[in-house]
Design a protein around this motif. Structure first.
Motif, short mmCIF file in Angstrom:
data_model
loop_
_atom_site.label_atom_id
_atom_site.label_comp_id
_atom_site.label_asym_id
_atom_site.label_seq_id
_atom_site.Cartn_x
_atom_site.Cartn_y
_atom_site.Cartn_z
N SER A 46 20.81 -0.09 7.21
CA SER A 46 21.75 0.07 8.43
C SER A 46 23.33 0.69 7.86
O SER A 46 23.87 0.21 6.77
CB SER A 46 21.82 -1.17 9.09
OG SER A 46 22.60 -2.33 8.30
N ASP A 47 23.70 1.30 8.65
CA ASP A 47 25.02 1.79 8.50
C ASP A 47 25.85 1.78 9.90
O ASP A 47 25.84 2.98 10.49
CB ASP A 47 24.99 3.28 7.78
CG ASP A 47 26.47 3.75 7.56
OD1 ASP A 47 27.41 3.14 8.15
OD2 ASP A 47 26.68 4.87 6.95
N PRO A 48 26.31 0.75 10.27
CA PRO A 48 27.24 0.68 11.25
C PRO A 48 28.28 1.68 11.65
O PRO A 48 28.23 2.16 12.87
CB PRO A 48 27.76 -0.91 11.54
CG PRO A 48 27.47 -1.22 10.30
CD PRO A 48 26.56 -0.51 9.59
N GLY A 49 28.91 1.97 10.72
CA GLY A 49 29.85 3.12 10.72
C GLY A 49 29.28 4.54 11.26
O GLY A 49 29.84 5.18 12.10
N TYR A 50 28.26 4.87 10.61
CA TYR A 50 27.56 5.93 10.89
C TYR A 50 26.97 5.72 12.48
O TYR A 50 27.12 6.94 13.16
CB TYR A 50 26.17 6.35 9.87
CG TYR A 50 25.47 7.48 10.19
CD1 TYR A 50 25.82 8.59 9.66
CD2 TYR A 50 24.25 7.22 10.93
CE1 TYR A 50 24.91 9.81 9.90
CE2 TYR A 50 23.40 8.26 11.04
CZ TYR A 50 23.87 9.67 10.79
OH TYR A 50 23.02 10.66 10.69
N ASP A 51 26.45 4.63 12.62
CA ASP A 51 25.96 4.71 14.07
C ASP A 51 26.96 4.62 15.03
O ASP A 51 26.91 5.31 16.20
CB ASP A 51 24.92 3.14 14.12
CG ASP A 51 24.09 3.33 13.39
OD1 ASP A 51 23.45 4.13 12.95
OD2 ASP A 51 23.68 1.89 13.03
N ALA A 52 28.10 3.89 14.90
CA ALA A 52 29.41 4.19 15.62
C ALA A 52 29.76 5.46 15.88
O ALA A 52 30.05 5.94 17.30
CB ALA A 52 30.51 3.16 15.20
N LEU A 107 30.50 -1.79 16.86
CA LEU A 107 29.80 -1.09 15.70
C LEU A 107 30.74 -1.06 14.63
O LEU A 107 30.58 -1.23 13.26
CB LEU A 107 28.92 -0.02 16.01
CG LEU A 107 27.91 -0.11 16.95
CD1 LEU A 107 27.44 1.10 17.60
CD2 LEU A 107 26.77 -0.85 16.20
N PHE A 108 31.84 -0.54 14.93
CA PHE A 108 32.97 -0.39 13.82
C PHE A 108 33.39 -1.88 13.21
O PHE A 108 33.72 -1.89 12.23
CB PHE A 108 34.30 0.45 14.18
CG PHE A 108 34.17 1.95 14.08
CD1 PHE A 108 33.71 2.36 12.85
CD2 PHE A 108 34.16 2.56 15.04
CE1 PHE A 108 33.78 3.72 12.78
CE2 PHE A 108 34.14 4.00 15.07
CZ PHE A 108 33.93 4.74 14.04
N TYR A 111 30.87 -2.37 10.65
CA TYR A 111 30.88 -1.68 9.75
C TYR A 111 32.16 -2.22 8.82
O TYR A 111 32.24 -2.15 7.55
CB TYR A 111 31.51 -0.35 10.05
CG TYR A 111 32.04 0.78 8.84
CD1 TYR A 111 30.87 1.15 7.96
CD2 TYR A 111 33.22 1.26 8.63
CE1 TYR A 111 31.11 2.18 6.96
CE2 TYR A 111 33.45 1.75 7.67
CZ TYR A 111 32.48 2.35 6.80
OH TYR A 111 33.20 3.29 5.69
N ALA A 112 33.14 -2.80 9.49
CA ALA A 112 34.15 -3.41 8.76
C ALA A 112 33.67 -4.86 7.96
O ALA A 112 34.33 -5.46 7.24
CB ALA A 112 35.46 -3.64 9.68
N GLU A 117 24.91 -5.79 11.88
CA GLU A 117 24.73 -4.71 12.98
C GLU A 117 23.80 -5.19 14.00
O GLU A 117 24.17 -5.08 15.29
CB GLU A 117 24.07 -3.52 12.41
CG GLU A 117 23.49 -2.33 13.18
CD GLU A 117 23.31 -1.04 12.71
OE1 GLU A 117 23.55 -0.09 13.22
OE2 GLU A 117 22.72 -1.10 11.77
#
Length: 172
Positions: A46-52, A107-108, A111-112, A117
């Motif tokens: 998972s990459d919530p930054g990418y998803d955001a 979502l960010f 990411y932080a 996620e």
């Protein structure tokens, strides 16, 4: 007898800013919920930054497409170039993108590293479902409905969010 194949042009009925706000709020909340619910169902990390970023880009693309479609569908004989009216119409779709910002922010937050996620998706779906209730109540009150009727409209709008939550649960 006229043999013209063109349709007569009707003047475009301009939407009120409040109508656009309410429409964009509901549309953006539903779109953000659907996109958030689709997250986490892949086999990769998972990459919530990418998803955001992708949720935000999807919102901007949807707003641009909706505004452009309005511009083309309501083309009138005014003197403004198509480009000008299309850009103006796309910019008026900002409420759709704004309604997606809470999902992007959550979502960010994931990411932080503030939460995972999956928790972010759950928070986004909950927030958007409650927001749909609020959009429905507000729209009904603006239309002159009483509180009971407004709450019923809000409840129906909220059902959209609950259907997305149920689909998310069933698909896992």
């Amino acid at each position: 007898m006229s043999t013209s194949t063109t349709l007569p042009r009707r003047p475009r009925r301009r939407e009120e800013p409040l109508q656009r706000l309410l429409f964009g709020g509901v549309y953006g909340s539903v779109l953000a919920s659907v996109l958030a619910a689709a997250l986490g169902h892949d086999t990769g990390t998972s990459d919530p930054g990418y998803d955001a970023v992708w949720v935000l880009l999807a919102g901007a693309a949807s707003a641009a497409a909706h505004g452009y479609a309005h511009s083309i569908a309501h083309r009138t004989g005014d003197k403004a170039p198509v480009t000008t009216t299309a850009v103006r119409s796309m910019l008026t779709e900002w409420p759709l993108v704004a309604a997606m910002l809470p999902t992007v922010a959550v979502l960010f937050g994931a990411y932080a590293g503030w939460w995972g996620e999956e928790a972010a998706v759950d928070v986004a779906l909950t927030f958007n479902t409650v927001a749909l209730f609020g959009w429905g109540v507000w729209a009904a009150r603006v239309a002159g409905r009483g509180w009971a009727a407004a709450c019923r409209v809000g409840g129906v709008d909220m059902l959209l969010g609950l259907c997305i939550v149920a689909a998310n649960v069933l698909s896992k």
